[in-house]
Design a protein around this motif. Sequence first.
Motif, PDB file in Angstrom:
ATOM      1  N   LEU A 105      31.786  41.736  41.307  1.00 52.99           N
ATOM      2  CA  LEU A 105      32.923  41.115  40.676  1.00 52.99           C
ATOM      3  C   LEU A 105      33.202  38.617  40.520  1.00 52.99           C
ATOM      4  CD1 LEU A 105      36.290  41.408  41.504  1.00 52.99           C
ATOM      5  CD2 LEU A 105      35.966  39.033  41.097  1.00 52.99           C
ATOM      6  N   MET A 106      33.132  39.104  39.448  1.00 49.49           N
ATOM      7  CA  MET A 106      32.781  37.212  39.249  1.00 49.49           C
ATOM      8  C   MET A 106      34.289  36.410  39.015  1.00 49.49           C
ATOM      9  SD  MET A 106      30.069  36.065  36.986  1.00 49.49           S
ATOM     10  CE  MET A 106      29.542  34.096  36.490  1.00 49.49           C
ATOM     11  N   PHE A 107      34.355  35.696  39.284  1.00 48.39           N
ATOM     12  CA  PHE A 107      35.903  34.865  39.263  1.00 48.39           C
ATOM     13  C   PHE A 107      35.968  33.627  39.592  1.00 48.39           C
ATOM     14  CE2 PHE A 107      39.337  33.232  42.477  1.00 48.39           C
ATOM     15  CZ  PHE A 107      40.521  33.538  41.052  1.00 48.39           C
ATOM     16  N   GLU A 108      36.539  33.730  37.868  1.00 49.44           N
ATOM     17  CA  GLU A 108      36.264  32.189  37.332  1.00 49.44           C
ATOM     18  C   GLU A 108      37.800  31.174  38.128  1.00 49.44           C
ATOM     19  OE1 GLU A 108      38.582  32.259  33.513  1.00 49.44           O
ATOM     20  OE2 GLU A 108      37.167  30.512  32.615  1.00 49.44           O
ATOM     21  N   GLY A 109      38.576  31.718  38.686  1.00 54.85           N
ATOM     22  CA  GLY A 109      39.266  30.563  39.243  1.00 54.85           C
ATOM     23  C   GLY A 109      39.337  29.827  40.739  1.00 54.85           C
ATOM     24  N   VAL A 110      40.002  29.811  41.140  1.00 59.78           N
ATOM     25  CA  VAL A 110      40.431  29.266  42.613  1.00 59.78           C
ATOM     26  C   VAL A 110      41.473  29.911  43.450  1.00 59.78           C
ATOM     27  CG1 VAL A 110      39.413  26.508  42.144  1.00 59.78           C
ATOM     28  CG2 VAL A 110      42.166  27.757  42.097  1.00 59.78           C
ATOM     29  N   PRO A 111      41.090  30.092  44.456  1.00 56.98           N
ATOM     30  CA  PRO A 111      42.147  31.184  45.683  1.00 56.98           C
ATOM     31  C   PRO A 111      43.546  30.646  45.711  1.00 56.98           C
ATOM     32  CG  PRO A 111      39.880  30.056  46.914  1.00 56.98           C
ATOM     33  CD  PRO A 111      39.861  29.737  45.731  1.00 56.98           C
ATOM     34  N   THR A 112      43.661  29.407  45.182  1.00 57.83           N
ATOM     35  CA  THR A 112      45.349  29.470  45.480  1.00 57.83           C
ATOM     36  C   THR A 112      46.122  29.224  44.137  1.00 57.83           C
ATOM     37  OG1 THR A 112      44.810  26.655  45.419  1.00 57.83           O
ATOM     38  CG2 THR A 112      45.207  28.046  47.826  1.00 57.83           C
ATOM     39  N   TYR A 113      45.305  29.877  43.167  1.00 52.17           N
ATOM     40  CA  TYR A 113      45.711  29.782  41.526  1.00 52.17           C
ATOM     41  C   TYR A 113      46.348  31.276  40.967  1.00 52.17           C
ATOM     42  CZ  TYR A 113      46.934  28.834  37.183  1.00 52.17           C
ATOM     43  OH  TYR A 113      47.715  29.318  36.031  1.00 52.17           O
ATOM     44  N   PRO A 114      47.324  31.536  40.540  1.00 52.03           N
ATOM     45  CA  PRO A 114      48.296  30.788  41.012  1.00 52.03           C
ATOM     46  C   PRO A 114      49.337  31.050  41.649  1.00 52.03           C
ATOM     47  CG  PRO A 114      48.600  33.510  39.396  1.00 52.03           C
ATOM     48  CD  PRO A 114      47.191  32.887  40.135  1.00 52.03           C
ATOM     49  N   THR A 115      49.005  31.634  42.951  1.00 54.58           N
ATOM     50  CA  THR A 115      49.885  31.106  44.359  1.00 54.58           C
ATOM     51  C   THR A 115      48.577  31.864  45.408  1.00 54.58           C
ATOM     52  OG1 THR A 115      49.901  33.645  44.575  1.00 54.58           O
ATOM     53  CG2 THR A 115      52.267  33.139  43.029  1.00 54.58           C
ATOM     54  N   ALA A 116      49.327  31.442  46.978  1.00 57.27           N
ATOM     55  CA  ALA A 116      48.397  31.697  47.612  1.00 57.27           C
ATOM     56  C   ALA A 116      47.908  32.924  48.065  1.00 57.27           C
ATOM     57  CB  ALA A 116      48.105  31.001  48.511  1.00 57.27           C
ATOM     58  N   SER A 117      48.333  34.178  46.911  1.00 61.23           N
ATOM     59  CA  SER A 117      47.630  34.986  47.141  1.00 61.23           C
ATOM     60  C   SER A 117      46.761  36.013  46.504  1.00 61.23           C
ATOM     61  CB  SER A 117      49.311  36.515  47.628  1.00 61.23           C
ATOM     62  OG  SER A 117      50.033  36.348  48.082  1.00 61.23           O
ATOM     63  N   ARG A 118      46.088  34.904  45.610  1.00 60.75           N
ATOM     64  CA  ARG A 118      45.210  35.488  44.728  1.00 60.75           C
ATOM     65  C   ARG A 118      44.174  35.902  45.432  1.00 60.75           C
ATOM     66  NH1 ARG A 118      43.696  33.571  39.451  1.00 60.75           N
ATOM     67  NH2 ARG A 118      42.664  35.660  38.330  1.00 60.75           N
ATOM     68  N   CYS A 119      43.774  35.698  46.125  1.00 62.80           N
ATOM     69  CA  CYS A 119      42.532  36.478  46.546  1.00 62.80           C
ATOM     70  C   CYS A 119      42.553  38.180  46.246  1.00 62.80           C
ATOM     71  CB  CYS A 119      41.779  36.180  47.531  1.00 62.80           C
ATOM     72  SG  CYS A 119      40.734  34.510  47.916  1.00 62.80           S
ATOM     73  N   TRP A 120      44.033  38.360  46.838  1.00 67.24           N
ATOM     74  CA  TRP A 120      43.916  39.092  47.754  1.00 67.24           C
ATOM     75  C   TRP A 120      45.395  40.427  46.121  1.00 67.24           C
ATOM     76  CZ3 TRP A 120      41.368  38.064  50.974  1.00 67.24           C
ATOM     77  CH2 TRP A 120      41.344  36.693  51.811  1.00 67.24           C
TER      78      TRP A 120
END
Length: 645
Positions: A325-340
């Motif tokens: 899996l390749m992720f373009e964004g950051v762990p806190t956008y749009p919310t701090a739940s993004r990774c999960w």
Amino acid sequence: MSASPTYPVPEGFAEQAHIDAAAYEALYQRSIAEPEAFWAEQADAFLTWDTRWDKVREFDFHKGSARWFAGGKLNVAYNCIDRHLARRGDQVAIIWEGDEPTDDRSITYRELHDAVCRLANVLRERGVKKGDRVCIYMPMIPEAAYAMLACARIGAVHSVVFGGFSPEALKDRILDCDCQVLITADEGVRGGKTIPLKHNADRALAACPDLHTCVVVKRTGGAVEWQEGRDVWYGEAVAAAAADCAPESMDAEDPLFILYTSGSTGKPKGVLHTTGGYLLQTAMTHKYVFDYHDGDIYWCTADVGWVTGHSYIVYGPLANGAITLMFEGVPTYPTASRCWDVVDKHGVQIFYTAPTAIRALMGAGDEPVTGTSRQSLKLLGTVGEPINPEAWEWYYRVVGDSRCPIVDTWWQTETGGHMLTPLPGATALKPGSATLPFFGVEPVLLDADGAEIEGPGSGNLAIKASWPSQIRTVYGDHQRLVDTYFSAFPGYYFTGDGARRDEDGYYWITGRVDDVLNVSGHRMGTAEVESALVLHEKVAEAAVVGYPHDIKGQGIYCYVTLMSGETPSDELKQELVGMCVREIGPIAKPDIIQWAPGLPKTRSGKIMRRILRKVAANELENLGDTSTLADPSVVDQLIDSRANR
Ligand code: WTA
């Protein structure tokens, strides 16, 4: 420290794991006792060769030389794509998750083959040949992986430059290894913001007259300047190219890529990795360290601009036919739940990230985590910097629901792949320890005189014998390789890290012992930041050190002495911050600038960084011996002038 808690291999995990404790013990012993036989077996098991090698390994640490599988021939793109087509052509190879949660794509192995072949043909048509260098300056989109693999397919050597680096930094890297082609995108997108990659590239290329082709992927469709003849739209070019491209059969020791990394002195150096050994170690560690099983969905949050992205988003996983899996964004956008949210959306089993991200998420509290399921997770990993036990425990308990082992993997750009790491079915874990060596790795602790420390103790971490994915040279400057890694302790590879070994033989990395900073898991030389600061005409001298930072691990602390007659001001501080961002990139933004009337120097003019580090860390009681300073009163001035920051 012997009281540190131990987490045994979870119930049931060892049974399903590729390697359990007994297998680790037996294989590790064999890898050290009979390295040639051991590695020959692994090279047969993990890779597909066009021609078998003549000699498994040869190395001489006094000369900094290493060769693995010499005479053997293979192609990395073939190993990462073509050989999987018969069995898993329709299986997903790359899941792409965009910056916006509504944006994702899946690319099968067959589609990957098509995309890589087409781009490889575009490069060939533009004159790229085996051995030529191609620079890649990309956001986290699948085309970044296509670009790397297209180079590998035709035997070109890629040099990926992190998309967060400035035009100035990009220019230096293009010139250093004489790249004639650049692959980039119109803009990158991260955390809801755009990054003007093509614009940055144009500024860099103004100073790179030999670069004749710039391939541009349309990511956002934002406005870009265009230089006819040089600039090529990726979409148009690949649509017109043939969908088949014969892979170039490469020697095991032919270069695969160059990746620039910071050292304690001078400009970043081009770490050069080669073909066979690199692919073997990344594939093998990916399978065993993450206990990867067919069909598992594996997510490494790194950027392809760093070695972690090379080895554990692209090469290791794809060599194993994995789903990465390749992720373009950051762990806190749009919310701090993004990774999960992403874990739940795609059913991720294996999650690999950096301690700095864990600390940042921990700061947002448990709620953003506990509001998600995460039932699919079975393994967690960390990389890039020491993880403090509190962050480890939080990661284990809250993110992993006390169910998932954590693999704390210690390694470096120069080592290419994991070196010290737990194997989740074999190793009892201790929070904060990278535990034990991977197969074939012989770590030692050396005292200041270079003598090996036996048993528990602390010292300089060095490696005694070559491993397959070892750095082969510093591009264009082999002497620099010898000076940097093979001179401080003759006969050993010196890592630049300090470590402690406990009574169970577990390693605890204590951090760099040289002038390299680790800011949010990003390596940076203090000398690079200093050079940026002294470019300002009002600056007479600058010294940069790291200091403990709650989230970033280390922050950047700058002592700046102005030219006589100049007055400090907040405006000037902003100019200096801007200088660092312009010369290096936003990751080099100083956290603290302190105006220093003078710097502590020895009589021979050497800056005593030890003292600067203590003042920065507020450890004023124990400044150590200051009697060798040319002017000991400088220290009091420094302490007093802390108000000026
Ligand atoms: C540090 C990143 C403690 C270390 C893969 C090393 C770590 C430097 C760990 C390399 C870890 C990396 N525990 N420290 N698990 N992993 N480091 O080249 O100081 O960007 O020398 O490679 O990061 O950074 P690099």
